[in-house]
Design a protein around this motif. Structure first.
Motif, short mmCIF file in Angstrom:
data_model
loop_
_atom_site.label_atom_id
_atom_site.label_comp_id
_atom_site.label_asym_id
_atom_site.label_seq_id
_atom_site.Cartn_x
_atom_site.Cartn_y
_atom_site.Cartn_z
N SER A 188 42.18 43.21 38.99
CA SER A 188 41.47 42.25 38.55
C SER A 188 40.28 43.00 38.04
O SER A 188 40.30 43.68 38.76
CB SER A 188 41.69 41.05 38.30
N LYS A 229 29.98 39.43 31.19
CA LYS A 229 30.83 38.53 31.13
C LYS A 229 31.53 38.64 29.76
O LYS A 229 32.80 37.54 29.74
CB LYS A 229 30.38 36.79 31.48
N LYS A 262 32.43 33.49 39.42
CA LYS A 262 33.76 33.63 39.52
C LYS A 262 34.43 33.62 40.13
O LYS A 262 35.28 33.43 41.35
CB LYS A 262 32.36 31.52 39.92
N ASP A 263 34.85 33.93 38.92
CA ASP A 263 36.34 34.17 38.24
C ASP A 263 36.63 35.53 38.83
O ASP A 263 38.22 36.26 38.69
CB ASP A 263 36.99 34.12 37.31
N TRP A 264 36.08 36.52 39.28
CA TRP A 264 36.39 37.63 39.44
C TRP A 264 36.73 38.44 40.65
O TRP A 264 36.91 37.28 42.17
CB TRP A 264 35.59 38.77 39.41
N SER A 306 37.78 36.34 46.35
CA SER A 306 37.91 35.94 45.42
C SER A 306 36.15 35.67 45.15
O SER A 306 35.68 35.40 46.16
CB SER A 306 38.54 34.77 44.57
N ALA A 354 34.86 33.30 45.03
CA ALA A 354 34.31 31.93 44.67
C ALA A 354 34.67 31.48 45.88
O ALA A 354 33.68 31.30 46.38
CB ALA A 354 35.20 30.95 43.58
#
Ligand SMILES: Nc1ncnc2c1ncn2[C@@H]1O[C@H](COP(=O)(O)OP(=O)(O)OP(=O)(O)O)[C@@H](O)[C@H]1O
Length: 265
Positions: free
Chosen positions: A33, A174, A194-196, A211, A213
């Protein structure tokens, strides 16, 4: 596009790079990801991007979307901001023409991005090597993103930029970054991603994924600690643990740069 559940975006198998000494030794890693790769100066961030683009020799294997990098020339789904890729073309506008032909670059998008960064007039008729470090970095990232790559490998996009443009670059990543790796040693912009996932390159090893986050909530403490989200070996026999919601140690993001991690010892 439908994605096979077995698909691996990037895979490193027994990946080894040796210059005067060994930089990476038998790294095995799967990246699936959007990922931030953090590493102090000299840890090998640029080297791993160069190897993944097929620009330098390596031992072991690197697979991009299942294809061994050595077996492909100019894989069209991959784009990078590395300087050597853009040494073709006299002026920035010539690079745009060439990349429209070879990489299906969207020139309208490129122009919009440069205008948003307020550098279009200053750079479009100049060769890349005559631009300031910050202008060159923005142009190369805009070129990378305007090819709408399936996988992008972006090296140090925030370097040499003023605070407003750093925020703009984070916004571009982003909005327009589909999949791939962004390397940096800066920690203060992590909150934008944060979602990476994140990986840490240090001392010839690559740790992760964790993560972002979780990482930005972590404190760094010396030694091996139970329930750590990550434990890294900083140098022979010296370890650091990353712990969430801890009352001890230093908040990772307060270090500003991952280069300061050595100061935690
Ligand atoms: N072509 C080369 N020949 C010999 N050594 C090299 C070569 N390229 C890189 N190195 C060495 O490999 C190490 C990693 O370099 P690299 O540029 O990948 O680090 P980096 O993490 O990108 O660093 P920085 O944050 O300072 O840009 C460094 O010690 C560097 O001197």
């Amino acid at each position: 596009m439908s994605r096979s559940k077995d698909r691996v975006m990037l895979e490193y198998k027994d990946f080894t790079i040796t210059f005067e000494s060994v930089l990476f030794q038998g790294v095995n890693l799967r990246i699936n990801s959007k990922s931030i790769m953090l590493g102090p100066n000299g840890s090998g961030k640029t080297t791993i991007i160069k190897a993944t683009c097929g620009l330098i020799p390596y031992e072991g294997h690197i697979y991009v979307d299942g294809i061994e990098v050595r077996k492909v020339r100019n894989y069209l789904g991959l784009s990078t901001n590395l300087e050597e890729v853009y040494s073709i073309g006299r002026k920035v506008k010539d690079i745009v023409y060439l990349f429209e032909e070879i990489k299906d670059l969207d020139a309208d998008m490129f122009n919009i991005l440069l205008k948003e960064a307020r550098i279009f007039e200053q750079v479009i008729n100049k060769p890349l090597y005559k631009l300031s470090a910050g202008q060159s970095s923005i142009v190369r990232l805009a070129l990378t993103l305007s090819t709408n790559p399936k996988i992008a490998l972006v090296d140090e996009p925030f370097e040499n930029l003023d605070p407003a443009r750093r925020v703009l670059i984070a916004k571009w990543l982003k909005e327009y970054f589909n999949e791939g790796i962004v390397t940096t040693h800066e920690l203060d912009l992590l909150r934008e991603f944060k979602d990476w996932d994140s990986f840490i390159l240090i001392n010839g090893k690559i740790y992760g994924p964790v993560s972002v986050a979780d990482l930005i909530e972590a404190n760094v403490v010396e030694g091996k600690v139970e329930n750590a989200i990550l434990t890294i070996e900083l140098q022979e026999g010296k370890t650091l643990s990353f712990i969430k919601n801890a009352q001890i140690g230093a908040k990772l993001t307060h270090l500003g740069s991952i280069d300061r991690i050595y100061g935690v010892m």
